[in-house]
Motif scaffolding. Structure first.
Motif, short mmCIF file in Angstrom:
data_model
loop_
_atom_site.label_atom_id
_atom_site.label_comp_id
_atom_site.label_asym_id
_atom_site.label_seq_id
_atom_site.Cartn_x
_atom_site.Cartn_y
_atom_site.Cartn_z
N ASN A 146 -5.50 3.87 -1.95
CA ASN A 146 -5.36 2.53 -1.39
C ASN A 146 -6.64 1.71 -1.51
OD1 ASN A 146 -2.62 2.52 -0.59
ND2 ASN A 146 -3.09 3.61 1.30
N GLN A 147 -7.77 2.38 -1.64
CA GLN A 147 -9.05 1.67 -1.77
C GLN A 147 -9.38 1.31 -3.21
OE1 GLN A 147 -11.81 4.36 0.09
NE2 GLN A 147 -11.06 3.93 2.18
N GLN A 148 -8.71 1.95 -4.17
CA GLN A 148 -9.02 1.69 -5.57
C GLN A 148 -8.47 0.34 -6.02
OE1 GLN A 148 -7.77 4.95 -8.06
NE2 GLN A 148 -9.44 6.27 -7.40
N ARG A 149 -9.16 -0.27 -6.96
CA ARG A 149 -8.75 -1.54 -7.53
C ARG A 149 -8.85 -1.47 -9.05
NH1 ARG A 149 -7.57 -1.70 -3.04
NH2 ARG A 149 -7.81 -3.34 -1.46
N ASP A 150 -7.99 -2.24 -9.72
CA ASP A 150 -8.10 -2.31 -11.18
C ASP A 150 -9.11 -3.39 -11.56
OD1 ASP A 150 -6.89 -4.79 -10.90
OD2 ASP A 150 -5.00 -4.21 -11.82
N LYS A 210 -1.77 8.21 -10.41
CA LYS A 210 -3.06 8.11 -9.74
C LYS A 210 -3.19 9.15 -8.62
CE LYS A 210 -4.57 4.67 -12.17
NZ LYS A 210 -5.72 4.86 -13.10
N ASN A 260 -4.91 -3.73 -6.04
CA ASN A 260 -4.70 -2.31 -5.78
C ASN A 260 -3.48 -1.86 -6.59
OD1 ASN A 260 -2.20 -2.44 -4.24
ND2 ASN A 260 -3.40 -3.06 -2.45
N TYR A 261 -3.33 -0.57 -6.76
CA TYR A 261 -2.32 -0.08 -7.69
C TYR A 261 -0.89 -0.28 -7.18
CZ TYR A 261 -6.05 1.70 -10.59
OH TYR A 261 -7.15 1.78 -11.40
N THR A 262 -0.73 -0.39 -5.87
CA THR A 262 0.60 -0.68 -5.34
C THR A 262 1.00 -2.11 -5.69
OG1 THR A 262 0.22 0.85 -3.51
CG2 THR A 262 2.02 -0.71 -3.28
N GLN A 263 0.09 -3.05 -5.53
CA GLN A 263 0.39 -4.43 -5.94
C GLN A 263 0.77 -4.48 -7.42
OE1 GLN A 263 -3.48 -6.03 -4.60
NE2 GLN A 263 -2.32 -7.56 -3.46
N GLU A 264 -0.01 -3.81 -8.23
CA GLU A 264 0.24 -3.83 -9.67
C GLU A 264 1.60 -3.21 -10.00
OE1 GLU A 264 -2.11 -2.65 -13.79
OE2 GLU A 264 -3.14 -2.58 -11.85
N LYS A 315 0.85 -1.19 0.00
CA LYS A 315 0.00 0.00 0.00
C LYS A 315 0.88 1.24 0.00
CE LYS A 315 -0.32 0.33 5.06
NZ LYS A 315 -1.24 0.44 6.21
#
Length: 211
Positions: free
Chosen positions: A184-188, A129, A193-197, A19
């Motif tokens: 942190n709440q957004q998902r693709d 983002k 989440n964008y940190t994982q991606e 995150k």
């Protein structure tokens, strides 16, 4: 935006809880005063410091590492990948930085000079983002100022006011906490989440488990 000289320090964590961590805002202040009068450093999810130019330098880097909100104490050695900005670059670490690294069990990994978003995880999705969310919040604030007719119309000596929107003040820009929570709440579309991606895309994470 808003006439404030500042830097937002962005740190993303790896591992199973990837995150964007608590950001630090560095405001411009010639004397590096902290805290600033009438601006308590108590907004949940963000903290701030000040510097002569409002950006990262060696003193601010030490403060960032010392601050438990931005770099949580843990019991294991951690590697932090950073770019070659002069404030935390490999040349000329101060004793204060070295002590902070020891106390927080930090080892620094320096990215290659001029590294692109292909290896710099924060630059891959995250900054883009954050800027989108930041500008949306700032645009909402500008509409509020317009509706309230908050313009700089006061005369100064022989000159008249500029008619620009009033500066909302430093407290407004602590909205970084809100922006990071939203990100942190957004998902693709795949539920990441964008940190994982970003960590997977740049090779700093092998899979969704954060290894």
């Amino acid at each position: 935006s808003g006439g404030e000289g500042m830097t937002m320090v962005v740190h993303i964590s790896g591992g199973p809880e990837e995150k964007v961590e608590t950001p630090m805002i560095i405001f411009q202040n010639a004397s590096s005063n902290y805290p600033i009068r009438n601006l308590p450093d108590e907004v949940p999810g963000v903290c701030y410091r000040t510097g002569p130019k409002g950006w990262m330098d060696k003193s601010r880097f030490a403060e960032w590492m010392e601050e438990d909100r931005t770099l949580r104490p843990i019991d294991v050695i951690r590697m932090i990948a950073v770019d070659n900005c002069g404030g935390h670059g490999p040349k000329g670490h101060t004793e204060r930085i070295e002590l902070a690294m020891k106390n927080k069990k930090v080892r620094l990994l320096y990215l290659p000079p001029n590294a692109t978003h292909l290896v710099q995880a924060v630059d891959s999705f995250i900054i883009q983002k954050l800027k989108q969310l930041w500008m949306a919040a700032w645009n909402r604030k500008k509409f509020e100022l317009i509706r309230a007719e908050e313009y700089q119309n006061a005369s100064r000596g022989a000159s008249s006011g500029s008619g620009k929107l009033k500066n909302p003040g430093k407290s407004f820009f602590l909205l970084a906490a809100q922006v990071v929570r939203e990100l942190n709440q957004q998902r693709d579309k795949d539920g990441l989440n964008y940190t994982q991606e970003a960590m997977i895309r740049t090779g700093q994470s092998l899979d969704l488990d954060g290894v």
